[in-house]
Structures are given as structure tokens and as C-alpha cells.
Enzyme design. Sequence first.
Site, PDB file in Angstrom:
ATOM      1  N   LYS A 189       0.853  -1.190   0.000  1.00  0.00           N
ATOM      2  CA  LYS A 189       0.000   0.000   0.000  1.00  0.00           C
ATOM      3  C   LYS A 189       0.888   1.239   0.000  1.00  0.00           C
ATOM      4  O   LYS A 189       1.046   1.938   0.993  1.00  0.00           O
ATOM      5  CB  LYS A 189      -0.930   0.000   1.221  1.00  0.00           C
ATOM      6  CG  LYS A 189      -2.187   0.838   0.962  1.00  0.00           C
ATOM      7  CD  LYS A 189      -3.023   0.266  -0.158  1.00  0.00           C
ATOM      8  CE  LYS A 189      -4.203   1.140  -0.505  1.00  0.00           C
ATOM      9  NZ  LYS A 189      -4.956   0.658  -1.648  1.00  0.00           N
ATOM     10  N   SER A 385      -8.483  -0.879  -5.687  1.00  0.00           N
ATOM     11  CA  SER A 385      -8.809  -0.609  -4.293  1.00  0.00           C
ATOM     12  C   SER A 385     -10.331  -0.542  -4.114  1.00  0.00           C
ATOM     13  O   SER A 385     -11.018  -1.526  -4.357  1.00  0.00           O
ATOM     14  CB  SER A 385      -8.116   0.675  -3.826  1.00  0.00           C
ATOM     15  OG  SER A 385      -7.825   0.590  -2.447  1.00  0.00           O
TER      16      SER A 385
END
Length: 586
Positions: A189, A385
Site C-alpha cells: 500500500k 482498491s
Amino acid sequence: MNFLRNVMSTIIGIFVFFMLFFFGIILIATIFGGEPEAVEVKSDSVIELNLDKITNDYAGKYKDPWVTFFSDKKSIGLTDIINAIDEAKNDDNIKGISMLNSQSSLGMAQSKALRDALIDFKKSGKFVMAYANSYSQKEYYLNSVASPIYINPSGEMDFKGLSSEIMFFKDLQEKTGVKMEVIRHGKYKSAVEPFLENKMSDANREQITALLNSVWSSTAYDISKSRKISIEKLNEIANGLLARTPAMAKEQKLVDIIAYEDIYHDAIKKALKVTKDKDYNKVSILEYAKKIATTSSISDAKDEIAIIYAQGEIQSGEGDVNIIGEGSMRRSLQEARKSKNIKAIVLRIDSPGGSALTSDLIWREIELTKKVKPIVVSMGNYAASGGYYIACNANTIFAEKNTITGSIGVFGILPNFSQLATKIGIHTEQVRTHENASRYSPFVPLDPKFKEVTQESVENVYNTFVSHVAQGRKMTFAQVDAIAQGRVWAGSEAVKNGLVDKIGGLDDAIREAAKLSKTKKYSTKNFPEYEKNFDDLFANLPFAKSKEAFIKEEIGLENYNIMQQIKKTQNQKGMLMLMPYEITIK
């Protein structure tokens, strides 16, 4: 004093009268001016493929007819452009398509869809020709479908492969005292990595390298097929910058003819059998697409397939053509679910993600709808995402090879100014009735207890995300977790790891939806219909140019886009499921 008051009242009255008169004339002209006539397409016409005003797949429509009446009726989406090109195949008045210095803001997956439409158009026996003063890699990818390809003798060709650049701010934070407190789950991330490190992590370098290689592979494959140049040769050209000048580009067979623009137009005249001293008939793709959209025959099919467009960052609220809002999305799904004529739904996603909460609300609406009607997802440039969150429970998922997807991870960013405040003499203290009563303050150091609670929240959201994906994709939690951790994937790789079912575009998804709903004769219906108020209505009138339009004119498009990125970062609240970075291929 009374005399001055009367004079001022008279002046103000005259001013107000003229203002009302001026705006009244514009309003009357707008209402009674009527719709502009559809463009006349003359015989032996050539479509000019000017794409600089096209950004989204879907141009949007509104529930309130008055807002529709006053809105920009010239709005055209990429879907309208592709439909127009499809219609042009069988239009006897259209003989070909000209791509003249064509510039666009389209993403790679959109360029792929448009490219496929042009290839299909060429199968009708009509020509597609291209000319440019210079070609960027992205524009060449689209133009490479043309034959012949022209380039200006003084032009240049940008063909060198793909790269990515990321800036890191760890030292800057320490020097300024402005720190970004990061709470995340997912070793990939990397949206927050620039605030934590001074260099790229091995994990981030691994994922970016794999992503760029996948996107380049699909790009090179399509160019190779159109230009009949091996992929090995294309890589050699890119590595050595062997096509940087017009002469070198021609030698490598990336272009066909080096000439000035007048020679290009003469070639089109020759193809149309028009003499050099006369002009040939042209029609803008925007005008032609509007004509097709307003004059196409109405289908007699009773069955419908809904296409719900989810474009932009995911946020709370109504949303619009650039923002995926829970209001318009949930309402669209509910309307499609309850309609007797709609037999299936295609969810077209082009989103890097956004709010975790809003993503979950939309996911829930999809879950309820899927119990009634099949849902097929078509991924555009991005479905990453939060964009993947709302895709994962569909019956079937399609993506292009160069779609960017995955990024299954969660993070939160909290700006902290406590060190800076101390440096400049600002001191903050808190008084509270209970241990955890005070909210987060950027002017005091991050409380360990607050960080612990927030990390727990991040873990809960991540676990929910992975569980939803596992349920939707019929995988175990561990299987999803192994390919999650915030890592992004190209569509070509996502098919292999199970995040995507098939490679294909919007048309493939529509055909799949028809197959799942067992309908053979159908029409399509576009959603959402946005609910707009009078402020939005008047913002579209000619005299009410938005402040954004003024700023864009003053500072330029690229600087405006940077400003928008900063603004989006400031507005991000709560837990986020967002792409680790924005990827722009030029």
C-alpha cells in the site's frame, strides 16, 4: 442627503434593470432558441477524430428535465464516440476517418477500446489515415491502427518504453516539522510510502516494475499486430531510441510517409476522387456522435440491459460524471433491480477507489441486486482498491489487458503539525472528562492509544475487504490475502490470479450479461441519472462560467490537475481504499 440618496437609488435601479434585462434576454434566447439542427453529413465525407474534449466513458444525464434542458448538450462520452464509429461503418456518406494531430486525455484501456472500434471500422473497407506533427507514445498507440501514418518532416516520435517517478518526503517532514502520520495495512500500500521512506521499498519497486512490464507488453502486442513489426524489434527500437526522428521512425516502419499536412490532405482527396483544387467534406466526430445519439432509431426490443457507469474517485454524496457517489449509484442499482424490463446489469468501473464506507454501501447494494438479476463488471482504465471492492461480487468480471486493478489494502493519513507548532512558539494542551474523550488534534503528538484504536479500525476494514473478495471470487481468505496487501495488478495478470474472469471490453460484458439473463433481443439503458439543483443548473449557463474554468484557463491544464490532486488529498477523510499512486502514460 435626501438628494444623494435619491441619486444613488436611481443609479442602482438602472443597474439592476439592465442586469435583469441582459440575463432575461439570454434566458429567453436559451428557451426559445430551440435545439440546434443535427449536422448535415454530405456524401463522400470524412470523420475528423478530434478527441481533446473526451475524458469519460459516460457524459451523464439528469433526472430533472429542466437541468437537462439548460445543461451542456454537447457533452459526449467515449461510449458515444465508439457507437458513432460503429454506425459510420454502414453510413454510405462516410468514406473514412482522419486522425489529424489527434490529442486526447484518454487512459490506456479507453485507448484500447477506441482502437478496437477503429480496427472494426477498417474491416468495412473504409480508410483510417493519420497525420501528426509529433507522436507521444500514447497517441502513437492509438494512431498505429491507421494506414498510412504520416509525420511532419520536422516532427519527432516518442517511443522509449514506460517509466514511473515517485517523490519521497521523509526528510522534508523532519526539516519542516510537518509530519504525515500513517496507519495502513498492506506491504504494497505504497500511497503512503513517500511519507515513511526516502527511497522506494523493494516491494513497491517489484509491483511497479511488474505493472509497467504488463502494460507495455499489451501495448507492444497491439502495435506489433497493426504494424507487422515483431515485439522483439519494438523493444529494440524503444531501448535504442531508434525512432526519435521522422527519418528514423520511417526506417523502423513505425510511420509510412514523411510529409507536410497539405500532402496528407491531397492523399485524402485522391482516396475520395476529389481534385486538388477543391476541398473535401469533413464532419467532426463530436458532431457526428451527437447526430447518431439524437437520430438513431428506437429499438422495438422489450428487454433491456442496464449499463451503470461508475467513474472517478468514490466519495459520499450524490456524485456526478467525475465522482462515484453513493446517492446516484445506489439509486441506479435499485431502479435497475426493480424494473421489469431490465434483465441484467453491466457495471462499468473506471475508478482508483476512495472512501471505504461508501465502497461498502455500494457493495451491499450490488449484493442485494445480484440476488435478483445478474451483474457483469466491465473494467476501464482503473478498477483498483475501492474500485475493485465494488466489483468483486459480480457474477463475471471483464478487464482489458492494460486495466489497472487489485490494490486490495487500506490506509489512513493524519497530518500532524506539533513539531512545527513548537518551533514557531505555539503550544497546545487538552482538557478532557474521559481518557479518550479528545478527538485527534494535528497540534499535539499522535497519542499511542489513538493510533492503536485507528490501526484496529484499519485491520477491520482490511479483513472485511478480503472477506468480500474471497466470497465474491470463491477463494479462501488466505488465497486473497496472498495477492492483496495493497498490490496493484494489470488486467492480464489479474486473469491469472483470479481477480478477473476474462479479458474483454464493454461490448463483451454486455454480451455476457445477455447470455446470463437468457435474452437475445435487447436494448441498453444508461445510468446514473444525476439529481442536480438550481446552482448546478445556472452554473451551466453561458454567463456563469465556473471558477474552475477560469483557474484552468489562467494556470493551464497540467498545473490545474496538480492543484486538484492537492485538493483531493486535503478532502480525504476516514479509512481509504485508494490506488497507491496516479499513473499517467504519455
